[in-house]
Enzyme design. Sequence first.
Site, PDB file in Angstrom:
ATOM      1  NE  ARG A  29       0.047  10.401  45.557  1.00  0.00           N
ATOM      2  CZ  ARG A  29       0.518   9.280  46.080  1.00  0.00           C
ATOM      3  NH1 ARG A  29       0.232   8.967  47.312  1.00  0.00           N
ATOM      4  NH2 ARG A  29       1.282   8.494  45.365  1.00  0.00           N
ATOM      5  N   GLY A  33       1.764  12.971  41.204  1.00  0.00           N
ATOM      6  CA  GLY A  33       2.223  13.877  42.243  1.00  0.00           C
ATOM      7  C   GLY A  33       1.130  14.346  43.174  1.00  0.00           C
ATOM      8  CG  HIS A  34       1.866  14.604  46.769  1.00  0.00           C
ATOM      9  ND1 HIS A  34       1.282  13.822  47.733  1.00  0.00           N
ATOM     10  CD2 HIS A  34       2.948  13.908  46.325  1.00  0.00           C
ATOM     11  CE1 HIS A  34       1.970  12.709  47.870  1.00  0.00           C
ATOM     12  NE2 HIS A  34       2.993  12.738  47.031  1.00  0.00           N
ATOM     13  CB  VAL A  35      -2.793  18.786  43.473  1.00  0.00           C
ATOM     14  CG1 VAL A  35      -3.310  20.168  43.078  1.00  0.00           C
ATOM     15  CG2 VAL A  35      -2.442  17.976  42.231  1.00  0.00           C
ATOM     16  CG  ASP A 153      -6.644   9.375  32.556  1.00  0.00           C
ATOM     17  OD1 ASP A 153      -7.576   8.557  32.641  1.00  0.00           O
ATOM     18  OD2 ASP A 153      -5.889   9.650  33.509  1.00  0.00           O
TER      19      ASP A 153
HETATM   20  P1  AMP Z   1      -4.074  15.178  39.078  1.00  0.00           P
HETATM   21  O1  AMP Z   1      -2.718  14.731  39.488  1.00  0.00           O
HETATM   22  O2  AMP Z   1      -4.066  16.269  38.073  1.00  0.00           O
HETATM   23  O3  AMP Z   1      -4.991  14.022  38.743  1.00  0.00           O
HETATM   24  O4  AMP Z   1      -4.707  15.861  40.370  1.00  0.00           O
HETATM   25  C1  AMP Z   1      -5.119  15.151  41.490  1.00  0.00           C
HETATM   26  C2  AMP Z   1      -6.283  15.882  42.138  1.00  0.00           C
HETATM   27  O5  AMP Z   1      -5.842  17.188  42.532  1.00  0.00           O
HETATM   28  C3  AMP Z   1      -7.468  16.152  41.202  1.00  0.00           C
HETATM   29  O6  AMP Z   1      -8.385  15.103  41.146  1.00  0.00           O
HETATM   30  C4  AMP Z   1      -8.075  17.362  41.830  1.00  0.00           C
HETATM   31  O7  AMP Z   1      -8.889  16.960  42.913  1.00  0.00           O
HETATM   32  C5  AMP Z   1      -6.880  18.129  42.332  1.00  0.00           C
HETATM   33  N1  AMP Z   1      -6.451  19.118  41.330  1.00  0.00           N
HETATM   34  C6  AMP Z   1      -5.697  18.914  40.226  1.00  0.00           C
HETATM   35  N2  AMP Z   1      -5.508  20.047  39.527  1.00  0.00           N
HETATM   36  C7  AMP Z   1      -6.159  21.008  40.203  1.00  0.00           C
HETATM   37  C8  AMP Z   1      -6.370  22.414  40.001  1.00  0.00           C
HETATM   38  N3  AMP Z   1      -5.844  23.044  38.957  1.00  0.00           N
HETATM   39  N4  AMP Z   1      -7.116  23.071  40.897  1.00  0.00           N
HETATM   40  C9  AMP Z   1      -7.653  22.440  41.961  1.00  0.00           C
HETATM   41  N5  AMP Z   1      -7.499  21.127  42.207  1.00  0.00           N
HETATM   42  C10 AMP Z   1      -6.761  20.419  41.353  1.00  0.00           C
END
Ligand code: AMP
Length: 440
Positions: A29, A33-35, A153
């Site tokens: 998260r 957004g949510h991943v 960042d």
């Molecule tokens: P972000 O919004 O990009 O900061 O993503 C939030 C969290 O989702 C990150 O800290 C990761 O733990 C996970 N995440 C983001 N992008 C990826 C990715 N491409 N593959 C796996 N986990 C991801």
Amino acid sequence: MDFEYKQKTNAERAKVEDLFDYEGCKVGRGTYGHVYKGKRKNRLNTDGREYALKQIEGTGISMSACREIALLRELKHPNVISLQKVFLSHTDRKVWLLFDYAEHDLWHIIKFHRSAKANKKQIDVPKNMVKSLLFQILDGIHYLHANWVLHRDLKPANILVMGEGEERGRVKIADMGFARLFNSPLKPLADLDPVVVTFWYRAPELLLGARHYTKAIDIWAIGCIFAELLTYEPIFHCRQEDIKTSNPYHHDQLDRIFNVMGFPQDKDWEDIRKMPEHGTLTKDFKRSNYVNCNLVKYMEKHKVKPDSKQFHLLQKLLTMDPTKRITSELAMKDPYFLEDPLPSQDVFEGKNIPYPKREFLTDDDDDKADTGASKAGGADQSSGHNQPPAKRVRVMPPSTAQNWYPYKNQHIHNVQAQQALQFSSSNIQTSTSSTYTSRF
Ligand code: AMP
């Protein structure tokens, strides 16, 4: 719009829910957004490949978001996460971004080592793992910088590492540009619990009110990450409860930096006098309080020798004066990377990966994430979106020249990296977006 045409395009449009299984598989998260971890649905899933699906918070898509996504799609480098596809869901006006899935990230890796250290447990990782990680981070950032893209960042949670598969052990810089992806962030800084904002990786010039982001700011953050990889402690760790302001001047964070680095001498950072918050600095701080502080002492406490090549490079990355801070290009040529053991492409060097896979988050975890408890040592950050945007430029197609990497046992002919190295200003077109103002 013609009704039939609308129906036809609607039927043809790829829908994320038709193509991917991701429900119940939330792995992250972020501010935007949510991943989710996603796999192609049955008959489409021929290779078992995993993806990360980011559902952007809020609805709709602005013109500038469109342009930014277009820029992200053009970025292509082995150490930069690749945006595969964008889905626009017309029914609920949601935007989904499809990325490669990375099983690990430096936040989890460092956390794993820190707890092993506390429990006096030995973890078997290759001797050159930190060197490989740092080299690949620099390589990815060099590509971005050569193409006039600033990350702004960088922190361990944004440095992903690929798990088992074709790209095993490869660093992927993620989350770049998201601070700038939208004109105004979907979740404004003021709406986030202040606890979730960390300044630990912020360069001193930003804390002193520098108005513009520069490449040197990313380099400082890389220095912080390097130190953390060597010690498993955030080098400029600062209590989070004080970080409650959108004002860039942050007394406690500066105090922490001076406690590690010492107070900068006038000769070391001449232009510090020109910083917007220099007056506040001289009012709040006494040089004499930091006479016994320096990086040598701090790193010696963590068993990093001051005569080692890794220490010398760390010092160049963590140089207080941004104009004297090393560039990514020079850092990649540093003697540290030419000394055995050389960096490798698979940071795990074919060895067993000791780190656990990502866990799926529940809505409860999500609530915790909202209060910052789930990431970055209780300190996720969404820094940057209250800062001025950087100028954006469009990336041109790669050149065909070759590039030599100091990776173990091989010469890599890497078109994208060479593209980054060879970029000249004539290759770059300025974006026409009216929202991008010149910062360079
Ligand atoms: P972000 O919004 O990009 O900061 O993503 C939030 C969290 O989702 C990150 O800290 C990761 O733990 C996970 N995440 C983001 N992008 C990826 C990715 N491409 N593959 C796996 N986990 C991801």
